[in-house]
Motif scaffolding. Structure first.
Motif, mmCIF file in Angstrom:
data_model
loop_
_atom_site.group_PDB
_atom_site.id
_atom_site.type_symbol
_atom_site.label_atom_id
_atom_site.label_comp_id
_atom_site.label_asym_id
_atom_site.label_seq_id
_atom_site.Cartn_x
_atom_site.Cartn_y
_atom_site.Cartn_z
ATOM 1 N N ALA A 1 0.812 -1.214 0.000
ATOM 2 C CA ALA A 1 0.000 0.000 0.000
ATOM 3 C C ALA A 1 0.848 1.269 0.000
ATOM 4 O O ALA A 1 0.369 2.340 -0.372
ATOM 5 N N ARG A 2 2.108 1.160 0.390
ATOM 6 C CA ARG A 2 2.985 2.337 0.441
ATOM 7 C C ARG A 2 3.551 2.693 -0.929
ATOM 8 O O ARG A 2 4.162 3.741 -1.096
ATOM 9 N N PHE A 3 3.366 1.822 -1.903
ATOM 10 C CA PHE A 3 3.938 2.038 -3.234
ATOM 11 C C PHE A 3 2.818 2.376 -4.209
ATOM 12 O O PHE A 3 1.984 1.532 -4.533
ATOM 13 N N VAL A 4 2.799 3.619 -4.653
ATOM 14 C CA VAL A 4 1.748 4.094 -5.548
ATOM 15 C C VAL A 4 2.401 4.596 -6.837
ATOM 16 O O VAL A 4 3.285 5.466 -6.805
ATOM 17 N N ALA A 5 1.991 4.041 -7.949
ATOM 18 C CA ALA A 5 2.525 4.451 -9.252
ATOM 19 C C ALA A 5 1.868 5.754 -9.677
ATOM 20 O O ALA A 5 0.660 5.803 -9.925
ATOM 21 N N THR A 6 2.641 6.821 -9.726
ATOM 22 C CA THR A 6 2.125 8.119 -10.131
ATOM 23 C C THR A 6 2.801 8.567 -11.415
ATOM 24 O O THR A 6 3.976 8.281 -11.649
ATOM 25 N N GLY A 7 2.085 9.274 -12.253
ATOM 26 C CA GLY A 7 2.634 9.769 -13.505
ATOM 27 C C GLY A 7 2.610 8.706 -14.589
ATOM 28 O O GLY A 7 2.238 7.547 -14.360
ATOM 29 N N GLU A 8 3.014 9.097 -15.762
ATOM 30 C CA GLU A 8 3.017 8.185 -16.886
ATOM 31 C C GLU A 8 4.358 7.458 -16.986
ATOM 32 O O GLU A 8 5.398 7.972 -16.601
ATOM 33 N N PHE A 9 4.282 6.236 -17.506
ATOM 34 C CA PHE A 9 5.487 5.455 -17.700
ATOM 35 C C PHE A 9 6.214 5.896 -18.969
ATOM 36 O O PHE A 9 5.586 6.214 -19.981
ATOM 37 N N ASP A 10 7.525 5.907 -18.887
ATOM 38 C CA ASP A 10 8.338 6.145 -20.075
ATOM 39 C C ASP A 10 8.312 4.870 -20.921
ATOM 40 O O ASP A 10 8.522 3.768 -20.408
ATOM 41 N N LYS A 11 8.064 5.014 -22.192
ATOM 42 C CA LYS A 11 7.960 3.842 -23.057
ATOM 43 C C LYS A 11 9.316 3.296 -23.488
ATOM 44 O O LYS A 11 9.387 2.271 -24.168
#
Length: 686
Positions: A637-647
């Motif tokens: 729960a402490r790890f949240v993916a924010t923003g867009e991924f670099d392709k």
């Protein structure tokens, strides 16, 4: 377990033991040349002959027969084995006599003298004369690379080197040509070996046929002082021994450590010796009129003090490099704290790892030895062969046992074992969540700096944690999530909390033009610092960091100081001083302590012992040498993916294995190895 009697001593050993191992368990000394505990059994030197009562009326090769193959006596008595009977003595003397038929008797000038198994065993188990008067055969020496020198007249065809390259290194560089007396050990068409572990064949050779080329004929074994230490060329923390003569490091050899490197080390760890004394900084320098000129310590300190005292603490920062010890990092962290600055970072490559997320988020949690118990492996954004060759050999060792599927997301490379290539970048990792492979009992997810040292590294880490939970990598009773580091100082720095404080600047921000007025650079040579800041460089070599410096304070390499390092699995290790720094160079913690006095913020330690007492009081786990402090469980729960991924695809940060740090770049031997590797790569591409 099986019971047998060895020279009158009754022992109980596992049935899979060879008779050689069983005899040694009973305290008997068994000579051998071809047998090695970590290689397959060849049984071709016949030096390990013993007598088995009730067996064939001839000596038995103890390395090639298992305890389970012995039959009990006629009334059920335990099998009896003799290692000192007249039959055994005569057989060993005969074998030794045959081995010496063609072996040149050049012991007084042989560079293996004093460390030669053949020499020792000829004295212990041979005879004092030979009945052969024929001419000895002559074998032409072979070129097999920049690191191993050959003297093939001495070769006794034990095939240890052949089995090592085939089984451990996985490159099959060496082999045998010809038959009988015409048999020769060589590489294909006498080309250079390609493995990053090739130097280990010199350690394996029981005679003087294979020798370390850079250190050959430079010193005798009994002339050197041996010091136990830790390798810092990668983050594995391999156990090494540093041999010195006077103030000079002569060679570096592996030590046995079954839970880390077994008894292998990489070629970079072994042969950067010449880099320890080349391009060294041995006196302070101050930039005057655009040029760095030699200065005294007092002048260098006065220049720094003048600049620091006139600077707002918010405009002062520090970046630490990849080879810094925990003690040096702690001293620099304490100094920045006294100055009131929160701009400090040891992640010069920009990796998105943070101690606030828990220690388990940046360790290789299954441990290095734990890979032996794993039953599947997913590699994400890493090339273990280049980033940690010895660890890659351990993965190969597990693969050879069977039932170990390996999957890879990242750049395709020859890892010395087959794998299922899934894709190149983050989109493959996301697709894996939707269509995961079959779950196993103890899976391991290995993520490298190629995935984490990107602008979207934090999001990649969160995605990897999510994938680890979905794939059963993280579950009750098993944590198979592991980060493979490339910098020896990285885990220790994260354990210390050597990262920006609240509103502090990270390494990339500090390196920008105009971000800071004063920057302490502790051996950070892999980051480009833009013009603007006044840079104080503490380092060992005239490398990238020194070229950008306004003041240079010469430091000590890892062989010239006693220091603590924490490897990629979180194991605290201790290296000892083997030699002394050149000229006016000093240990980094001592430089910082002396500088703090001039800056008016005196650090509370005057000795290394006092510094460690302060360190252990603040971080008790550093006192547990050769131990891994159990990290807390990972909370997804402490790890949240924010923003867009670099392709962009994942790419390993190690482009040139032989030039990853200032010591390696200063080494002429490493430069020759790099040129050979580039030439072989071009040939393969053509």
């Amino acid at each position: 377990m099986s019971i047998l009697i060895v020279d009158g001593v009754e022992i109980d050993v596992p049935p899979e033991y060879t008779l050689l191992q069983a005899c040694e368990a009973a305290g008997a000394e068994i000579p051998r040349f071809c047998f090695h505990e970590r290689l397959s059994i060849a049984g071709n030197c016949r030096m390990c002959l013993i007598e088995v009562k009730g067996g064939p009326p001839k000596p038995t090769a103890s390395c090639a027969m298992a305890v389970r193959d012995l039959r009990p006596g006629p009334n059920g008595e335990p099998p009896v084995v003799l290692t000192k009977s007249p039959m055994v003595k005569k057989a060993r003397e005969g074998v030794m006599e045959f081995l010496l038929v063609n072996h040149p008797l050049d012991c007084p000038i042989c560079d293996q003298g004093g460390e030669c198994d053949l020499q020792d065993q000829a004295m212990a188990f041979g005879v004092d004369s030979s009945r052969y008067i024929e001419n000895k055969r002559a074998v032409e020496d072979k070129y097999i690379g920049a690191l191993v020198r050959t003297s093939m007249n001495r070769c006794i065809h034990c095939t240890r080197c052949v089995r090592f390259t085939a089984e451990v290194a996985g490159t099959s560089d060496m082999g045998a040509i010809g038959r009988g007396e015409d048999m020769e050990i060589t590489t294909y068409l006498e080309t250079a070996m390609t493995s990053e572990l090739q130097g280990n064949v010199a350690d394996l050779c029981p005679v003087g046929a294979l020798l370390p080329k850079p250190s050959a004929f430079r010193a005798r074994a009994w002339e050197m002082v041996k010091t136990e230490s830790i390798d810092v060329m990668d983050a594995l923390g391999s156990a090494i021994r540093i041999d010195t003569r006077g103030r000079e490091v002569m060679r570096i050899l592996p030590r046995v450590n079954d839970v880390v490197n077994e008894e292998w080390i990489s070629d970079k760890a072994r042969q950067i010796v010449d880099g320890l004394k080349t391009r060294r900084l041995d006196k302070p320098y101050v930039r005057k009129g655009g040029k760095l000129v030699p200065a005294s310590w007092q002048e260098a300190f006065a220049t720094i003090a003048e600049k620091v005292k006139a600077t707002n603490p918010a405009r002062i920062g520090a970046i630490a490099g990849d080879l810094a010890s925990v003690e040096d990092l702690f001293a620099l962290q304490s100094l920045l704290g006294k100055l009131g600055s929160v701009n400090l970072d040891a992640r010069q490559d920009g990796v998105k790892l943070d101690p606030k997320l828990g220690r388990a988020s940046y360790l290789f949690n299954p441990t290095i030895a734990g890979i032996d118990d794993a039953d599947s492996l997913l590699i994400v954004g890493a090339n273990p062969r280049k980033e940690a060759p010895v660890f890659n050999a351990r993965i190969r060792k597990r693969w050879l046992k069977g039932r170990f599927p390996i999957h890879l997301i990242g750049e395709q490379a020859d890892l010395t074992y087959p794998y299922d290539y899934l894709g190149a970048g983050p989109e493959t990792l996301m697709a894996l969540l939707k269509n995961p492979p079959a779950k196993t009992e103890k899976p391991v997810l290995l993520i490298g700096q190629g995935a984490l040292a990107r602008s979207d590294g934090a999001a990649i880490l969160a995605l990897a944690i999510k994938a680890a939970v979905a794939l059963g990598v993280i579950k009750d009773g098993w944590n198979g999530f592991g980060v493979l580091h490339t910098a020896a100082a990285r885990v220790g720095a994260l354990d210390l909390g050597f990262v920006p404080g609240v509103n502090g600047l990270d390494a990339q921000a500090q390196a920008k033009a105009g971000a800071l007025d004063v920057l302490f650079n502790l051996g950070a040579d892999e980051i480009a610092i833009e013009p603007g800041a006044f840079v104080i460089y503490q380092g060992t070599h005239g490398d990238r960091g020194a070229a950008r410096a306004d003041v240079i304070l010469p430091g000590a390499t890892y062989t010239e100081k006693s220091g603590t390092y924490v490897n990629t699995e979180g194991r605290v290790q201790w290296s000892d001083r083997a030699s002394f720094p050149p000229g006016e160079a000093r240990e980094d913690w001592a430089i910082l302590r002396a500088l703090s006095e001039i800056l008016g913020v005196r650090l509370p330690f005057d000795s290394l012992a006092r510094l460690r007492a302060e360190l252990y009081a603040a971080h008790p786990h550093f006192a547990e040498i050769d131990d891994i402090a159990a990290p807390e469980a990972i909370d997804p729960a402490r790890f949240v993916a924010t923003g867009e991924f670099d392709k962009a695809p994942f790419v390993s940060p190690v482009v040139d294995f032989y030039a990853t740090n200032p010591i390696a770049r200063a080494s002429g031997v490493m430069a020759e190895c790099a040129a050979l590797a580039q030439g072989l790569a071009r040939q393969a591409a053509e």
